[in-house]
Design a protein around this motif. Sequence first.
Motif: not given
Length: 299
Positions: A9-10, A13, A28, A31-32, A35
């Motif tokens: 995930r990181n 991003i 953003s 990311e949202k 997640d």
Amino acid sequence: MDDKVLQLRNEYISYVRLEKNYSVHTVSEYEKDIDEFLEFLAAEGIPTIEDITYQEARLFASRLYDRGLSRATISRKISSVRSFFNYMNGRYNIDDTSFRLLHHPKKEERLPAFFYVEELEKLFVACQGSKPRDFRDLALLELLYATGIRVSELTSIKLGDIDNELGIVRVMGKGRKERYVPFGSYAQSAIELYMADSRLLLMKNVKHDQLFVNLRGGPLTERGVRHVLDAIVERAAIQSKIYPHMLRHTFATHLLSAGADMRTVQELLGHSDLSSTQIYTHTTKEHLRRTYMNTHPRA
């Protein structure tokens, strides 16, 4: 989420932020959305990403519908997760079939909002003043309307990127694609007045080479641009709400309404696909219809 999933995930991003050069707002949203998908996996007891099947992908989409989200929001979330899987497939050969086969909901047809010339004039008048902030606000507004650039492109402009004598600015678009955009005499004059002494007065003792400066002297951010535009609208006392992309929509709509060809507008906007530009043809038709209805004696 376990360490491996968190690492993926990181890593993704960082990829969209640094390599794809997406705006802060877009990153953003990614990311949202991702997640939210990973929280769905945890709630469903799915231990690893490799275990995702088409059935789980459909279940994720179904949960989005159950929440009553708009089709545009659901489509964006699916697209975010699909892009995440596509990245993992390319880097780690993780199967991305489940989301590649998942259909997007059909989006609502919404025309881009734009300002009429009369509304724009009120915004420009609202920027008139003798304070350094007034000169900055006018230069910012003139440049956004004159070029149609994205706010992320505006906030990344450095002093060396702008040639006010030739009326050309170099911008770095999506995917780090560089392009040169011309601007006219109104923007030239506003930038000259801003650069004469207002920029240095706003900077105080802070040193940097960004063109636009906030009231503390630092580089103006995308959020800062939104605050500036909101303040201009409030001073202009017009009913329209404003968001930065509205000036980009207005730029494209006004050019096409005045007879500019679509390929030129596409290049100025930095669109990689002509279909992204074609939506403005619908807007110009609506503009013509409203003009006709408001002015023809027998409309």
